[in-house]
Design a protein around this motif. Structure first.
Motif, PDB file in Angstrom:
ATOM      1  N   LYS A  62       5.017 -14.289   4.136  1.00 56.46           N
ATOM      2  CA  LYS A  62       5.633 -13.874   2.872  1.00 56.46           C
ATOM      3  C   LYS A  62       5.199 -12.459   2.574  1.00 56.46           C
ATOM      4  O   LYS A  62       4.024 -12.200   2.333  1.00 56.46           O
ATOM      5  N   ARG A  63       6.136 -11.510   2.634  1.00 59.17           N
ATOM      6  CA  ARG A  63       5.746 -10.119   2.436  1.00 59.17           C
ATOM      7  C   ARG A  63       6.919  -9.304   1.933  1.00 59.17           C
ATOM      8  O   ARG A  63       8.063  -9.745   1.984  1.00 59.17           O
ATOM      9  N   ILE A  64       6.607  -8.101   1.455  1.00 60.45           N
ATOM     10  CA  ILE A  64       7.671  -7.177   1.076  1.00 60.45           C
ATOM     11  C   ILE A  64       7.586  -5.975   2.009  1.00 60.45           C
ATOM     12  O   ILE A  64       6.583  -5.777   2.684  1.00 60.45           O
ATOM     13  N   GLY A  65       8.655  -5.186   2.055  1.00 60.20           N
ATOM     14  CA  GLY A  65       8.641  -3.988   2.893  1.00 60.20           C
ATOM     15  C   GLY A  65       9.261  -4.251   4.255  1.00 60.20           C
ATOM     16  O   GLY A  65       9.171  -5.351   4.793  1.00 60.20           O
ATOM     17  N   ALA A  66       9.881  -3.193   4.816  1.00 59.27           N
ATOM     18  CA  ALA A  66      10.559  -3.316   6.107  1.00 59.27           C
ATOM     19  C   ALA A  66       9.538  -3.468   7.235  1.00 59.27           C
ATOM     20  O   ALA A  66       8.437  -2.936   7.152  1.00 59.27           O
ATOM     21  N   ASP A  67       9.931  -4.212   8.281  1.00 64.27           N
ATOM     22  CA  ASP A  67       9.037  -4.424   9.416  1.00 64.27           C
ATOM     23  C   ASP A  67       8.596  -3.110  10.050  1.00 64.27           C
ATOM     24  O   ASP A  67       7.472  -2.981  10.521  1.00 64.27           O
ATOM     25  N   GLU A  68       9.502  -2.145  10.020  1.00 65.32           N
ATOM     26  CA  GLU A  68       9.209  -0.835  10.618  1.00 65.32           C
ATOM     27  C   GLU A  68       8.017  -0.174   9.909  1.00 65.32           C
ATOM     28  O   GLU A  68       7.153   0.438  10.525  1.00 65.32           O
TER      29      GLU A  68
END
Ligand code: ZN
Length: 637
Positions: free
Chosen positions: A425-431
């Motif tokens: 569970k996270r925010i922000g793009a994988d890049e």
């Protein structure tokens, strides 16, 4: 025909299904005896587990960390077995493995006594000696509920009833004792040789104070007798150093019921605190941080934007005034963003580093409080670095180097490093995560540091490095951290003007070196067992007169020392000198000066060191030169 791949890369083939124990036996009789479990394709299984397909297998023995876990878990079952034999009316509940051991909670009509504890441990030894085989059984859920209910084990029945219907339940049976368990377990009770029951405590069923009180028995278990002896010795040493005991003995601080989890610092304790704070302040100043101070209470609208009001509210102290709600800050970060947001920032201002000795409050449950180590009010050596993505690596490198210096200066050369990466569970793009994780790892690699990685253990807003120090008796304390945050700057409207003249959101690095000042002082007190180095000692020198004839001279000596920047006190009481020495030795003062008529006439001082070493008489100025030569990186002299 299962083909088994072993950890050394070799293969073994078997004509048909084979148990873990049989594989161990095919390798050697020694390994067969040592086998506690198997690690089959990465999953722990019993030695009786039947392998019917090609697989990777490692035999788990007491030398493996998993082996120790299995031993401890099996010892918890042994404990429950012994309790059921001695107290058939007791009901079993849960018995997990914890750090260094295990516990088991029982429902019983009265609290267990220390005599009961001794009897239980004796019975555990007997059952272990009986070397009873431990067997795994599988039962459908409803049958298992009925089985335990019929035996009067209502707690077990309740636990099993909460498992989804239709699932099979695994049980472990040793003689006439049977317990619900995922396993694995040792093949027989004879494998359990080194254990000790430690203490008794009350614990609520399911940890809820509305439920009934259970009897918790704590124990420790080890692979080798030497390991257990070393552990018990460490505990004994820790008990002697307990910061709560030393805090009282050395008159450093106290806690009282009217302010649970909040510390009353006494003059000596606050002097110790100030030595740490002043040192940290110099470190910040010399490393490009701006020290700031933000309000302790902020409007709820800020905590709504950070998500705290919704997700963390029961952990915050709140207050209201003129129809507005406020929260007492549990963290300093939002305040620092308010400071950053004043005036337009450009890329040339980055990295922008703020530091604060920030007072935070968190409404920890009273049962979790533990002296200075876990308090409701604490001060963090908190800092936030606003930077660009490409600056993360450099900032992490500089931070790790700074932290190493600080820990070394405080006498903690051993540091353990751990990188925690993206959780599910996270925010922000994988890049973005790729870049941040790579920067954290690269910062440690470049410093030639060995580190551990905890996959999935990062915060939802970014990955982090955690730094733990090792104290004088080998205990590990996580104190420092640096965390990348992709979330809060945007939530609170932080931005800067880039080289392209467009507005960008900066990355925020949360970082702390000592963490909670209260806790760090607790660690320092226990690390030094109260005998602080000269630079930290609240009182560094005591000047004692032998009789009233030297009172003026003793006062003048102390005055001269104070003028040179030393924390010197006098003891002019009309007491025997041996009595005074004994008292100040208990206070662990680094230097005790004795002045009699001889010293007074010669302008000398007779110098005794903490620990009893007698340096004899020397000129006062020679003693001051000695003090100066002893000042270290922490000292202000
Ligand atoms: Zn922060």
């Amino acid at each position: 025909m299962p083909k088994i791949r072993l950890p050394d890369g070799s293969h073994k083939s078997f004509p048909g299904p084979v148990t873990v124990a049989e594989v161990a036996r095919s390798i050697g009789a020694g390994l067969a005896r040592a086998a506690l479990a198997g690690k089959l394709d990465g999953r722990l299984v019993d030695t009786s587990f039947v392998i019917d397909h090609d697989a990777e297998l490692a035999i788990v023995t007491e030398r493996d960390p998993e082996g120790l876990e299995v031993l401890r878990h099996s010892t918890a079952h042994l404990l429950a077995h012994a309790v059921k034999e001695l107290f058939p009316e007791a009901q079993v509940t849960i018995g997990p493995v914890i750090e260094n051991g295990f516990y088991y909670d029982f429902a019983y009509k009265r609290p267990f006594t220390p005599e009961d504890l001794a009897a239980i441990e004796k019975r555990m030894n007997e059952i272990a000696r009986r070397d009873i085989p431990v067997a795994r059984k599988v039962m459908p859920r409803d049958a298992a509920v009925k089985f335990f209910r019929d035996q009067g084990e209502l707690y077990k029945a309740e636990i099993i009833a909460s498992i989804p219907p239709g699932e099979d339940i695994s049980l472990y049976e040793q003689g006439n004792f049977i317990d619900l368990c995922r396993g694995p377990h040792v093949p027989s009770t004879g494998k359990l040789k080194v254990f000790k029951l430690m203490r008794l405590a009350g614990a609520y069923w399911r940890g809820d104070s509305k439920n009934e009180m259970l009897q918790r028995v704590y124990g420790t278990a080890w692979a080798k007798k030497e390991d257990q002896d070393a552990y018990l010795k460490m505990l004994e040493e820790a008990e002697k150093r307990d910061h709560r005991r030393l805090g009282k003995q050395l008159d450093l601080f106290h806690l009282q019921d009217e302010a649970p989890g909040l510390v009353f610092w006494h003059a000596k304790g606050w002097t110790l605190w100030q030595q740490v704070e002043q040192y940290m302040r110099r470190v910040y100043r010399d490393n490009g941080y701006l020290e700031v101070r933000c309000p302790m209470i902020l409007d709820r609208s800020i905590w709504e934007r950070t998500g705290h009001w919704e997700n963390y509210r029961e952990n915050m102290f709140t207050t209201a005034s003129e129809n507005r709600d406020y929260a007492v800050k549990p963290m300093n970060c939002p305040g620092h963003i308010q400071v950053f947001n004043q005036g337009v920032k450009s890329y040339r201002d980055l990295p922008y580093r703020l530091g604060e000795f920030g007072t935070c409050h968190r409404n920890e449950p009273s049962g979790a409080l533990h002296g200075l180590m876990r308090a409701r009010g604490f001060v963090q050596d908190d800092g936030h670095i606003f930077c660009t993505e490409s600056q993360i690596l450099g900032e992490c490198q500089a931070f790790t180097a700074l932290l190493q210096k600080v820990y070394r200066d405080f006498g903690f050369p051993d540091i353990i490093y751990r990188v925690s990466t993206r959780p599910d569970k996270r925010i922000g793009a994988d890049e973005l995560w790729d870049k941040a994780e790579a920067a954290l790892i690269e910062s440690l690699r470049r410093a030639g540091i060995d580190f551990q990685v905890s996959p999935g253990e990062g915060a939802f807003y970014g990955p982090k490095i955690e730094y733990s120090l090792k104290d004088a008796i080998g205990r590990v304390w996580q104190c420092g951290t640096i965390q990348v945050d992709f979330f809060m700057p945007e939530r609170l409207g932080a931005e800067y003007v880039g080289e392209d003249n467009a507005r960008h959101v900066p990355v925020m690095l949360h970082r702390a070196i000592v963490g909670s000042m209260e806790r760090f002082l607790g660690i320092l007190i226990e690390h030094h067992a109260g005998a602080f180095p000269l630079s930290l000692a609240p009182e560094q020198v005591v000047v004692m007169s032998i009789s009233e004839h030297q009172a003026d001279y003793a006062a003048a000596v102390a005055e001269r020392l104070r003028a040179d920047g030393w924390r010197a006190v006098t003891d002019l009481r009309n007491e025997k000198i041996s009595y005074k020495i004994r008292e100040h030795s208990l206070q662990k003062l680094p230097y005790q000066l004795v002045v009699g008529d001889k010293e007074k006439q010669a302008g000398n001082v007779a110098v005794r060191m903490r620990g009893g070493e007698d340096l004899g008489a020397m000129a006062l100025e020679a003693f001051i030169a000695r003090l100066r030569s002893e000042a270290d990186a922490l000292g202000t002299a």
